[in-house]
Design a protein around this motif. Sequence first.
Motif, PDB file in Angstrom:
ATOM      1  N   ARG A  99       0.852  -1.185   0.000  1.00  0.00           N
ATOM      2  CA  ARG A  99       0.000   0.000   0.000  1.00  0.00           C
ATOM      3  C   ARG A  99       0.889   1.237   0.000  1.00  0.00           C
ATOM      4  O   ARG A  99       2.060   1.175   0.329  1.00  0.00           O
ATOM      5  CB  ARG A  99      -0.929   0.006   1.208  1.00  0.00           C
ATOM      6  N   ARG A 100       0.305   2.348  -0.395  1.00  0.00           N
ATOM      7  CA  ARG A 100       1.040   3.611  -0.359  1.00  0.00           C
ATOM      8  C   ARG A 100       0.688   4.335   0.923  1.00  0.00           C
ATOM      9  O   ARG A 100      -0.469   4.348   1.338  1.00  0.00           O
ATOM     10  CB  ARG A 100       0.651   4.478  -1.556  1.00  0.00           C
ATOM     11  N   GLU A 101       1.690   4.942   1.542  1.00  0.00           N
ATOM     12  CA  GLU A 101       1.438   5.772   2.716  1.00  0.00           C
ATOM     13  C   GLU A 101       2.176   7.082   2.544  1.00  0.00           C
ATOM     14  O   GLU A 101       3.315   7.101   2.081  1.00  0.00           O
ATOM     15  CB  GLU A 101       1.933   5.072   3.986  1.00  0.00           C
ATOM     16  N   SER A 102       1.512   8.149   2.947  1.00  0.00           N
ATOM     17  CA  SER A 102       2.148   9.444   2.740  1.00  0.00           C
ATOM     18  C   SER A 102       3.218   9.665   3.807  1.00  0.00           C
ATOM     19  O   SER A 102       3.222   9.051   4.868  1.00  0.00           O
ATOM     20  CB  SER A 102       1.107  10.554   2.768  1.00  0.00           C
ATOM     21  N   LEU A 137       4.848  -2.782   2.635  1.00  0.00           N
ATOM     22  CA  LEU A 137       4.399  -4.163   2.511  1.00  0.00           C
ATOM     23  C   LEU A 137       3.149  -4.376   3.360  1.00  0.00           C
ATOM     24  O   LEU A 137       3.111  -3.994   4.517  1.00  0.00           O
ATOM     25  CB  LEU A 137       5.524  -5.073   3.027  1.00  0.00           C
ATOM     26  N   THR A 138       2.107  -4.971   2.799  1.00  0.00           N
ATOM     27  CA  THR A 138       0.941  -5.340   3.604  1.00  0.00           C
ATOM     28  C   THR A 138       1.209  -6.684   4.279  1.00  0.00           C
ATOM     29  O   THR A 138       2.184  -7.366   3.970  1.00  0.00           O
ATOM     30  CB  THR A 138      -0.304  -5.517   2.711  1.00  0.00           C
ATOM     31  N   GLU A 139       0.326  -7.057   5.186  1.00  0.00           N
ATOM     32  CA  GLU A 139       0.397  -8.393   5.791  1.00  0.00           C
ATOM     33  C   GLU A 139       0.437  -9.456   4.703  1.00  0.00           C
ATOM     34  O   GLU A 139       1.277 -10.350   4.698  1.00  0.00           O
ATOM     35  CB  GLU A 139      -0.840  -8.639   6.674  1.00  0.00           C
ATOM     36  N   GLU A 140      -0.500  -9.292   3.770  1.00  0.00           N
ATOM     37  CA  GLU A 140      -0.593 -10.270   2.689  1.00  0.00           C
ATOM     38  C   GLU A 140       0.695 -10.300   1.871  1.00  0.00           C
ATOM     39  O   GLU A 140       1.154 -11.366   1.464  1.00  0.00           O
ATOM     40  CB  GLU A 140      -1.780  -9.934   1.782  1.00  0.00           C
ATOM     41  N   GLY A 141       1.283  -9.126   1.655  1.00  0.00           N
ATOM     42  CA  GLY A 141       2.540  -9.069   0.911  1.00  0.00           C
ATOM     43  C   GLY A 141       3.648  -9.812   1.637  1.00  0.00           C
ATOM     44  O   GLY A 141       4.409 -10.574   1.042  1.00  0.00           O
TER      45      GLY A 141
END
Lengths: 158, 158
Positions: free
Chosen positions: A90-93, A105-109
Motif C-alpha cells: 500500500r502507499r502511505e504518505s 508491505l501489507t500483511e498479505e505481501g
Amino acid sequence: MTTDSDTPWLTDQEQRAWRTHLDVSRLLMHQLERDLQPFGLTNNDYEILVNLSEAEDHRLRMSDLATSTLQSKSRLSHQITRMENAGLVRRESCESDRRGLYAVLTEEGWDTMRRVAPHHVASVRKHFIDLFPAEDLQAFRASLTPVAEHLRKERGGL
Amino acid sequence: MTTDSDTPWLTDQEQRAWRTHLDVSRLLMHQLERDLQPFGLTNNDYEILVNLSEAEDHRLRMSDLATSTLQSKSRLSHQITRMENAGLVRRESCESDRRGLYAVLTEEGWDTMRRVAPHHVASVRKHFIDLFPAEDLQAFRASLTPVAEHLRKERGGL
DNA sequence: CCCATTTAATTCAGTATTCAACATTTACGG
DNA sequence: CCGTAAATGTTGAATACTGAATTAAATGGG
C-alpha cells in the motif's frame, strides 16, 4: 571518422563470451518468471517484495525503491499501482516531506514473500548458482563487479 | 513439504554474485539501448539485423529467427511488422513450405547494419568486454556456458 | 520573504509485449 | 487416401513500458 577497417571487431573469444552472457541473461529471466508463475508473481513483483522485506519497517520511499530496483519512476509507479490492486503493498504518505510517498508491505505481501521465497531461492540455485563450481562463483563475481560499477557511473537517469 | 528452515538460502557470496549478475544484465541492456538510440534502433531491431546479416542470402524463416533471438513467434511477428514499416526488412513467402515466410534484409536494412555495427561494437567493448582483464573473459565464458546449456534444455516454448 | 530551481511522484499518450484464438498447410497413422 | 494432429504464422485484446508533460512541495540565493 570511423571506417570499417578501423573498427576493433570482437574476436571469436570475445564474441562467444558476449553472446553467452546475452543468452544466459535472457533465458534465466524467462525461467525464473516461469517458476514464479504458479504463485501469481512476476520477477518485478518479487523484486519489489524482496526490497521492501529487507527494508526498515517494511517500507521504502518510491524514489529509493526505483533506484534500488533500477527502474524509472514512471514504471515503478505503475508497478506499485498493480501490486496495490493485488493487495501486496500500500502507499502511505510521508510526514517529513509532503511530496513523498512510502510503499509499504501489507500483511498479505509479507505472507506471500515468506511463502514464495524458498521456492524462488531453489529456482535461482537450480538454474544458476549450483551450476558453478564453488571456486568459479567467486571469480565470476569478481569479474562482474567492475562492470557493474562502471555501468552505475555511466547511467544518468533510467 | 518445504519449511523455512529446510531452505538452502543463498550464502553471502552467492547472494552477491547473483545480484551483481542481475544488475549487470539490466544496466548493460539499458546502456546499449541508449547508445543505439541516435541511430533510431532498439536492441531488438539490432539483433534482428545481426541475425539476418549473418544468414545465407540475408534471409531466415520466421521460426528460425524467433528461435535464435529467443523470442515468441508472436513477438517476432510484431517486431518484423515494425521493421518492415521502417523499411529495414521485408517478408517473402517460402516455396517449399507454403505455411512459411522468410524475413529478408532490405538494401536499407543492410546499409543500416553496416553503418551502425562499428558503433555498437564500440559500445559493447566500452561497457563490457574491455572491462575484463584478458584472462578473465575466457574464464567468464567457461563458467557461463554450462548455465546456458542447462537453460536451453530446460525451456520448452518461450 | 520571495521567486526560480530542483525534487517527488503521477499521468497521459504512444509503443511494445503477452497470451489465447485463429487460419492455413503439412505430417502421419491406420 | 482420409482424418486427426502438429507446425507455421498472424491477429486482437489486454497488459505493461517509455518518455514527456504535469502537479505539488521543498530548497536556496538574493
